[in-house]
Design a protein around this motif. Sequence first.
Motif, PDB file in Angstrom:
ATOM      1  N   ASN A 126     111.757  89.367 107.071  1.00 38.43           N
ATOM      2  CA  ASN A 126     112.417  88.262 106.403  1.00 38.43           C
ATOM      3  C   ASN A 126     113.712  88.701 105.723  1.00 38.43           C
ATOM      4  N   ALA A 127     113.636  89.837 105.017  1.00 37.90           N
ATOM      5  CA  ALA A 127     114.813  90.322 104.302  1.00 37.90           C
ATOM      6  C   ALA A 127     115.940  90.625 105.294  1.00 37.90           C
ATOM      7  N   PHE A 128     115.605  91.228 106.416  1.00 39.64           N
ATOM      8  CA  PHE A 128     116.613  91.533 107.439  1.00 39.64           C
ATOM      9  C   PHE A 128     117.280  90.238 107.915  1.00 39.64           C
ATOM     10  N   MET A 129     116.448  89.254 108.229  1.00 36.61           N
ATOM     11  CA  MET A 129     117.015  88.023 108.792  1.00 36.61           C
ATOM     12  C   MET A 129     117.796  87.221 107.755  1.00 36.61           C
ATOM     13  N   LYS A 130     117.344  87.297 106.510  1.00 43.92           N
ATOM     14  CA  LYS A 130     118.100  86.622 105.439  1.00 43.92           C
ATOM     15  C   LYS A 130     119.458  87.292 105.254  1.00 43.92           C
ATOM     16  N   SER A 131     119.484  88.624 105.393  1.00 43.87           N
ATOM     17  CA  SER A 131     120.759  89.304 105.180  1.00 43.87           C
ATOM     18  C   SER A 131     121.763  88.939 106.288  1.00 43.87           C
ATOM     19  N   TRP A 132     121.261  88.510 107.440  1.00 39.07           N
ATOM     20  CA  TRP A 132     122.145  88.026 108.516  1.00 39.07           C
ATOM     21  C   TRP A 132     122.372  86.523 108.399  1.00 39.07           C
ATOM     22  N   LYS A 133     121.744  85.928 107.393  1.00 40.41           N
ATOM     23  CA  LYS A 133     121.833  84.478 107.175  1.00 40.41           C
ATOM     24  C   LYS A 133     121.480  83.679 108.425  1.00 40.41           C
ATOM     25  N   LEU A 134     120.391  84.053 109.077  1.00 37.11           N
ATOM     26  CA  LEU A 134     119.925  83.268 110.221  1.00 37.11           C
ATOM     27  C   LEU A 134     119.344  81.955 109.700  1.00 37.11           C
ATOM     28  N   SER A 135     119.355  80.939 110.532  1.00 32.62           N
ATOM     29  CA  SER A 135     118.828  79.638 110.101  1.00 32.62           C
ATOM     30  C   SER A 135     117.310  79.751 109.930  1.00 32.62           C
ATOM     31  N   ASN A 136     116.756  78.869 109.096  1.00 32.99           N
ATOM     32  CA  ASN A 136     115.309  78.911 108.873  1.00 32.99           C
ATOM     33  C   ASN A 136     114.540  78.712 110.159  1.00 32.99           C
ATOM     34  N   LYS A 137     115.054  77.837 111.008  1.00 37.25           N
ATOM     35  CA  LYS A 137     114.375  77.570 112.275  1.00 37.25           C
ATOM     36  C   LYS A 137     114.305  78.844 113.128  1.00 37.25           C
ATOM     37  N   LEU A 138     115.426  79.534 113.207  1.00 38.09           N
ATOM     38  CA  LEU A 138     115.454  80.763 113.998  1.00 38.09           C
ATOM     39  C   LEU A 138     114.537  81.822 113.375  1.00 38.09           C
ATOM     40  N   ILE A 139     114.564  81.909 112.043  1.00 35.97           N
ATOM     41  CA  ILE A 139     113.689  82.879 111.363  1.00 35.97           C
ATOM     42  C   ILE A 139     112.229  82.621 111.736  1.00 35.97           C
ATOM     43  N   GLN A 140     111.831  81.355 111.735  1.00 40.43           N
ATOM     44  CA  GLN A 140     110.450  81.011 112.100  1.00 40.43           C
ATOM     45  C   GLN A 140     110.137  81.454 113.528  1.00 40.43           C
ATOM     46  N   GLN A 141     111.071  81.196 114.424  1.00 40.52           N
ATOM     47  CA  GLN A 141     110.841  81.554 115.835  1.00 40.52           C
ATOM     48  C   GLN A 141     110.733  83.064 116.026  1.00 40.52           C
TER      49      GLN A 141
END
Length: 406
Positions: free
Chosen positions: A270-285
């Motif tokens: 989660n921290a990695f993906m937040k640091s790239w500011k990925l969308s919530n939808k993409l993070i879930q996928q």
Amino acid sequence: MQNKLVLTEVFTNALPVLEVLEQAGFEAYFVGGSVRDAMLGKDVNDVDIATSAFPNEIQDLFKKTIDVGIEHGTVMVLWEKETYEITTFRTESTYQDFRRPDSVTFVRSLAEDLKRRDFTINALAMDKDGYITDLFDGMDDLNQQVIRAVGIPDERFGEDALRMMRATRFSAQLGFDIEEETVLALKKNTALLEHIAIERIQVEFIKMCLGQFKQKGLAYFIESNLYEFCPGLKKEALRKFSAILPSLDNERQVWTSYLLLDEYDTNRLNAFMKSWKLSNKLIQQVMSLFRSVKFRMESSADVLYIYHLGKELALETENILSYLQYPADSEAVLSIYESLPIYSKQDLAVKGKDLLELTSAKAGKWLGDALNHIEEAVVLGKLNNSKQEIITWAKQHTLIPETDKH
Ligand code: ATP
Ligand code: MG
């Protein structure tokens, strides 16, 4: 390469827009990626137009316009159900902090506008008859398959550090080499990437990873050390990632594969993906795909797993497993999927209201639990998806609160 092009349909559809501008006494050209791609014989989906008309003048000339960024000189024009981005010729005068300029200066000269563009292959303009204006030998570079900064590369990357990411992404999309001086400037200026918003870096990174010549672009990205200024990327993992990159064909596969190769654990995802500011939808996928690959590294694909994951992600999981050289079985997954009795709760022969009718109890947690039990039993083939059988089964399993109603 000829300096005149026969216009294809996307361009001829847009000709009336150019003509309106010209008849009002302005200059207007097709510019940017559409001209580059047309010269390369690639499909062009949308065309960009540049003009000497100022934004308010563009708005006056067309009935239907949308203001998409007037301060940057862009007006969207609706014409025959198509939309066209029309951008006023401009120079970029003040650069602060090595990123996009805060203010732009509108000018009347095409030459000035082409000068501020990033690469020679992107600095071509085409008029309504298909004649090309090529002030920086972009046609030669297209011929020789080279990405070369317009002007002095070192200065151009200093003005806007995103251009370095764009260089690697165009290399990945077109399969072109980056010209020597431009590579040197790239290596020298990588640290400036820190000034660029991560959202903009991400767009270029993903385009690079999905380009037709992705390994080529990624090699520049790694060699130049650009990756060091992107959150959480490591050289070793990127090298391994490069080997499987040709097999990946969407964003979530790109992120999932990188994270698996870099041996991320679920907590740090989660921290990695937040640091790239990925969308919530993409993070879930990515979370789902990552977990399913991890699951499948240790267990076989069972019915419930496939039902909950869905066909697309289940098959992508098998693909990723095989790229990572784990045993995978897409055929088995597909055949299990195809013999599922239902694909979602909506397919159940019984709805919440049917269960409510059997009792005077109010809807509550029991109802969701009952439906979940029924769903699982049906998916596992323990229970037929027929209303009567489900009701009998639910009563037998005391899933419905006892009342005096029946
Ligand atoms: P794509 O096919 O991905 O749309 P493109 O070349 O059209 O590629 P865009 O990002 O749409 O790329 O930009 C359109 C044009 O604007 C470019 O071709 C280039 O001339 C110019 N441009 C875009 N970004 C920059 C930048 N950061 N610095 C200088 N010029 C730029
Ligand atoms: Mg474009």
